[in-house]
Design an enzyme around this catalytic site. Structure first.
Site, PDB file in Angstrom:
ATOM      1  N   GLU A  57     -46.560 -13.401 -16.582  1.00 21.84           N
ATOM      2  CA  GLU A  57     -45.391 -14.164 -17.007  1.00 21.84           C
ATOM      3  C   GLU A  57     -45.689 -15.649 -16.812  1.00 21.84           C
ATOM      4  OE1 GLU A  57     -41.866 -14.178 -14.480  1.00 21.84           O
ATOM      5  OE2 GLU A  57     -40.646 -13.819 -16.253  1.00 21.84           O
ATOM      6  N   LYS A  70     -25.669 -17.504  -3.321  1.00 20.72           N
ATOM      7  CA  LYS A  70     -26.687 -18.490  -2.937  1.00 20.72           C
ATOM      8  C   LYS A  70     -27.455 -18.909  -4.194  1.00 20.72           C
ATOM      9  CE  LYS A  70     -30.920 -18.884  -2.013  1.00 20.72           C
ATOM     10  NZ  LYS A  70     -31.224 -20.214  -2.551  1.00 20.72           N
ATOM     11  N   GLY A 125     -38.383 -10.444  -5.404  1.00 21.34           N
ATOM     12  CA  GLY A 125     -37.712  -9.145  -5.484  1.00 21.34           C
ATOM     13  C   GLY A 125     -38.292  -8.145  -4.496  1.00 21.34           C
ATOM     14  N   CYS A 138     -36.321 -15.169 -18.630  1.00 19.61           N
ATOM     15  CA  CYS A 138     -36.926 -13.877 -18.300  1.00 19.61           C
ATOM     16  C   CYS A 138     -37.151 -13.027 -19.540  1.00 19.61           C
ATOM     17  CB  CYS A 138     -36.063 -13.128 -17.299  1.00 19.61           C
ATOM     18  SG  CYS A 138     -34.374 -12.928 -17.851  1.00 19.61           S
ATOM     19  N   GLU A 147     -32.853  -8.196 -11.110  1.00 16.39           N
ATOM     20  CA  GLU A 147     -33.297  -8.606 -12.449  1.00 16.39           C
ATOM     21  C   GLU A 147     -34.483  -9.516 -12.227  1.00 16.39           C
ATOM     22  OE1 GLU A 147     -30.481  -6.533 -14.788  1.00 16.39           O
ATOM     23  OE2 GLU A 147     -32.195  -7.694 -15.474  1.00 16.39           O
ATOM     24  N   GLY A 157     -34.480 -13.224 -10.074  1.00 18.44           N
ATOM     25  CA  GLY A 157     -35.546 -14.172  -9.761  1.00 18.44           C
ATOM     26  C   GLY A 157     -36.888 -13.520  -9.966  1.00 18.44           C
ATOM     27  N   SER A 158     -37.874 -14.016  -9.266  1.00 19.03           N
ATOM     28  CA  SER A 158     -39.236 -13.560  -9.507  1.00 19.03           C
ATOM     29  C   SER A 158     -39.480 -12.168  -8.920  1.00 19.03           C
ATOM     30  CB  SER A 158     -40.229 -14.549  -8.897  1.00 19.03           C
ATOM     31  OG  SER A 158     -40.059 -14.587  -7.503  1.00 19.03           O
ATOM     32  N   THR A 159     -40.452 -11.491  -9.489  1.00 17.14           N
ATOM     33  CA  THR A 159     -40.819 -10.160  -9.021  1.00 17.14           C
ATOM     34  C   THR A 159     -41.293 -10.229  -7.567  1.00 17.14           C
ATOM     35  OG1 THR A 159     -41.362  -9.569 -11.280  1.00 17.14           O
ATOM     36  CG2 THR A 159     -42.317  -8.182  -9.563  1.00 17.14           C
TER      37      THR A 159
HETATM   38  P1  NAD Z   1     -37.523 -17.155  -7.180  1.00 16.97           P
HETATM   39  O1  NAD Z   1     -37.720 -15.715  -6.900  1.00 16.97           O
HETATM   40  O2  NAD Z   1     -38.473 -18.130  -6.606  1.00 16.97           O
HETATM   41  O3  NAD Z   1     -36.095 -17.633  -6.659  1.00 16.97           O
HETATM   42  C1  NAD Z   1     -34.896 -16.989  -7.064  1.00 16.97           C
HETATM   43  C2  NAD Z   1     -33.866 -17.145  -5.971  1.00 16.97           C
HETATM   44  O4  NAD Z   1     -34.316 -16.445  -4.815  1.00 16.97           O
HETATM   45  C3  NAD Z   1     -33.613 -18.593  -5.524  1.00 16.97           C
HETATM   46  O5  NAD Z   1     -32.243 -18.748  -5.222  1.00 16.97           O
HETATM   47  C4  NAD Z   1     -34.445 -18.682  -4.253  1.00 16.97           C
HETATM   48  O6  NAD Z   1     -33.952 -19.653  -3.348  1.00 16.97           O
HETATM   49  C5  NAD Z   1     -34.284 -17.294  -3.683  1.00 16.97           C
HETATM   50  N1  NAD Z   1     -35.340 -16.865  -2.769  1.00 16.97           N
HETATM   51  C6  NAD Z   1     -36.620 -17.321  -2.668  1.00 16.97           C
HETATM   52  N2  NAD Z   1     -37.264 -16.672  -1.681  1.00 16.97           N
HETATM   53  C7  NAD Z   1     -36.385 -15.777  -1.157  1.00 16.97           C
HETATM   54  C8  NAD Z   1     -36.450 -14.798  -0.134  1.00 16.97           C
HETATM   55  N3  NAD Z   1     -37.563 -14.601   0.579  1.00 16.97           N
HETATM   56  N4  NAD Z   1     -35.364 -14.045   0.113  1.00 16.97           N
HETATM   57  C9  NAD Z   1     -34.246 -14.202  -0.580  1.00 16.97           C
HETATM   58  N5  NAD Z   1     -34.094 -15.130  -1.568  1.00 16.97           N
HETATM   59  C10 NAD Z   1     -35.158 -15.899  -1.846  1.00 16.97           C
HETATM   60  O7  NAD Z   1     -37.421 -17.278  -8.761  1.00 16.97           O
HETATM   61  P2  NAD Z   1     -37.202 -18.603  -9.617  1.00 16.97           P
HETATM   62  O8  NAD Z   1     -38.498 -19.325  -9.635  1.00 16.97           O
HETATM   63  O9  NAD Z   1     -35.975 -19.321  -9.186  1.00 16.97           O
HETATM   64  O10 NAD Z   1     -36.877 -17.980 -11.057  1.00 16.97           O
HETATM   65  C11 NAD Z   1     -37.874 -17.618 -11.952  1.00 16.97           C
HETATM   66  C12 NAD Z   1     -38.080 -16.113 -11.982  1.00 16.97           C
HETATM   67  O11 NAD Z   1     -36.837 -15.466 -12.179  1.00 16.97           O
HETATM   68  C13 NAD Z   1     -38.946 -15.650 -13.119  1.00 16.97           C
HETATM   69  O12 NAD Z   1     -39.883 -14.712 -12.652  1.00 16.97           O
HETATM   70  C14 NAD Z   1     -37.999 -14.953 -14.076  1.00 16.97           C
HETATM   71  O13 NAD Z   1     -38.560 -13.967 -14.863  1.00 16.97           O
HETATM   72  C15 NAD Z   1     -36.963 -14.434 -13.167  1.00 16.97           C
HETATM   73  N6  NAD Z   1     -35.680 -14.279 -13.866  1.00 16.97           N
HETATM   74  C16 NAD Z   1     -35.282 -13.024 -14.202  1.00 16.97           C
HETATM   75  C17 NAD Z   1     -34.096 -12.834 -14.894  1.00 16.97           C
HETATM   76  C18 NAD Z   1     -33.653 -11.451 -15.289  1.00 16.97           C
HETATM   77  O14 NAD Z   1     -32.486 -11.285 -15.633  1.00 16.97           O
HETATM   78  N7  NAD Z   1     -34.536 -10.472 -15.271  1.00 16.97           N
HETATM   79  C19 NAD Z   1     -33.305 -13.925 -15.229  1.00 16.97           C
HETATM   80  C20 NAD Z   1     -33.740 -15.184 -14.867  1.00 16.97           C
HETATM   81  C21 NAD Z   1     -34.937 -15.354 -14.164  1.00 16.97           C
END
Ligand code: NAD
Length: 484
Positions: free
Chosen positions: A396, A188, A246, A298, A264, A241-243
């Site tokens: 961040e 996804k 997560g 990230c 991650e 994605g975001s903490t």
């Molecule tokens: P996000 O958490 O908003 O979204 C990431 C993904 O999760 C998207 O596909 C989104 O549709 C999905 N998502 C959103 N809500 C969800 C839920 N309730 N359940 C399941 N999936 C859901 O993050 P973003 O804004 O897309 O990305 C930015 C963040 O990602 C930053 O905090 C960054 O640090 C982190 N990031 C981390 C790494 C790493 O390897 N550590 C790499 C890239 C980005």
């Protein structure tokens, strides 16, 4: 799209992409669609289906069937490797196409995306080698009456949820390894940057991957993503994605089938510069470490922790370099920083810049939104006199904003570096091997660079040292060995 032209331009009409289940592209049909506007050009560029949880169920079912009948998991490592190598060729052949749509959806520069997609070819090739070398273990030290054998088996259906900052790269840091070990996938992508994840489905099918082994469901996080985290028939979930999200994923996994998780998450990464470093190199690295991908990374080096004796001189060197970064149209070959990918992220970054000034940090470069006539762009920004308690030092930002913090002693440098709830990545710049090793051992970070930054390759695992940054040092290593 005409990629042979010397200057690329956005499409006249947005391209419709479907989602991908059981080897087939499925058009949106009656479903709602997302229309993605290029954050650099303000025109619609792609349209993708807003899938439902029923679509997710169909994809998981296809993946489960493909796994259970062993059409992929039952093949030899050599046969799986052959498909992965063909997929690598397929990515190479469609590199320009993938890069073009990714630039339009994400706003990142074309030269950078070409490099990222090229790197993905290497990941498929590397994973092909791993497919052939996976093996178990045996235990012949249990006495004459017992002999133990451990085999490594694929876990089953693996969900992969990706963010918008590196849509194809982060996908390919996972997909080839998950496939190499015989699993099926439901991916996804972020709703902002879904196109390349669908294109990969076509490439894998053309490479000979059996239908149902790789599926893509496009849709929003709170619907499709959340349902994937809760799904009783998804055995493992890789989330990047975001903490904040997560945390929701961990809760959903705990409330459902305790699926295995790879996380991650966020970072607020230190760049520690000692006076004895090659300062010219270090200034290049610091400017690159925060400028790359507009700081929407990230592992961006967002905190410059610099020895007090050289702090002013070094900050001036970095300022001079960052002032020369070319920000602009990501389809222009010479652009180094493109657009900020989402409206919300743009607002967040500008909010932190305002907060930095309110909290008393000294703005020495940038701080403005750049007017290019269209799109959303932010100038590379540097704050000096940053106090450890300020939001720009702790949170961040995910933008091109560098916070400079001086230190007097090695212990103080380590203390400042560790004064964070994250622990994702770090860099140290020094010519002294003792200092470099001491810092790498005492600063908590899953990935460490010495006299370089943001470097890597498929051979190296990625990881995080704290739970807020991710799933411990397991990170990518767990994914490369995605076995029970
Ligand atoms: P996000 O958490 O908003 O979204 C990431 C993904 O999760 C998207 O596909 C989104 O549709 C999905 N998502 C959103 N809500 C969800 C839920 N309730 N359940 C399941 N999936 C859901 O993050 P973003 O804004 O897309 O990305 C930015 C963040 O990602 C930053 O905090 C960054 O640090 C982190 N990031 C981390 C790494 C790493 O390897 N550590 C790499 C890239 C980005």
């Amino acid at each position: 799209m005409d990629t042979s032209a010397t200057r690329l331009s956005p499409p006249e009409q947005p391209r419709d992409f479907g989602f991908f289940v059981d080897g087939q592209i499925i058009p949106a049909g009656e479903r709602e669609v997302f229309e993605r506007h290029s954050p650099a050009h303000d025109v619609p560029v792609t349209r993708l289906p807003k899938c439902t949880t029923n679509d997710l169920d169909s994809a998981v079912k296809a993946a489960r069937t493909a796994f259970s009948d062993r059409r992929w998991s039952g093949l030899s490592g050599a046969d799986r490797a052959a498909v992965l190598l063909k997929a690598a060729e397929g990515i190479r052949a469609r590199l320009e196409e993938i890069a073009y749509w990714e630039v339009l959806e994400s706003g990142k520069p074309i030269s950078q995306v070409r490099g990222e997609v090229g790197g993905c070819v290497g990941m498929f090739e590397y994973a092909a080698g791993l497919a052939r070398s996976l093996h178990g273990d045996s235990f012949n030290n249990l006495g004459d009456g017992m002999f133990g054998i451990m085999t490594r088996e694929p876990i089953g259906v693996v969900g992969i949820i990706t963010p918008w900052n590196f849509p194809f790269l982060i996908l390919c840091e996972r997909v080839p390894y998950v496939l190499a070990s015989g699993n099926s996938i439901v991916a996804k992508p972020s709703e902002f940057t879904s196109a390349s994840t669908v294109i990969l489905g076509e490439i894998l099918t053309e490479a000979g991957l059996p239908d149902g082994v790789y599926n893509v469901v496009t849709g929003t996080g709170p619907t499709v993503g959340q349902a994937m985290a809760e799904h009783m028939d998804v055995d493992m979930l890789s989330f990047t994605g975001s903490t904040r999200t997560g945390r929701a994923i961990v809760a959903a996994a705990g409330a459902s089938n305790f699926k295995k998780l790879g996380l991650e998450l966020g970072g607020k990464n230190p760049q520690i510069v000692f006076a004895d470093a090659d300062l010219e190199d270090a200034a290049d690295g610091v400017a690159f470490g925060i400028g790359f991908n507009g700081g929407q990374c990230c592992v961006s080096g967002a905190r410059l922790i610099v020895e007090a004796a050289i702090a002013d001189e070094f900050a001036q060197m970095v300022t001079e370099k960052m002032s020369r970064i070319s920000v602009g149209d990501p389809l222009d070959e010479s652009t180094q920083i493109g657009a900020i990918t989402t409206d919300a992220q743009n607002t967040t970054i500008m909010g932190y810049i305002a907060k930095g000034q309110e909290e008393g940090a000294e703005l020495v470069l940038g701080g403005d939104a750049l007017d290019m006539g269209r799109g959303q762009f932010i100038a590379p920004t540097i704050f000096k006199n940053v106090d450890a308690s300020m939001a720009i030092a702790r949170e961040e930002i995910f933008g091109p904003v560098l916070a400079v913090m001086p230190f007097e002693t090695l212990d103080e440098a380590i203390e400042i570096a560790n004064d964070t709830e994250y622990g994702l990545a770090a860099s140290v710049w020094t010519k002294n091997i003792d200092k470099a090793l001491t810092v790498t051992r005492r600063v908590q970070a899953g990935r460490f660079w010495v006299n370089t930054t943001l470097a890597g390759g498929p051979e190296l695992p990625i990881g995080a040292s704290s739970n807020l940054a991710g799933a411990g040092k397991l990170g990518q290593w767990a994914l490369k060995n995605i076995l029970k």
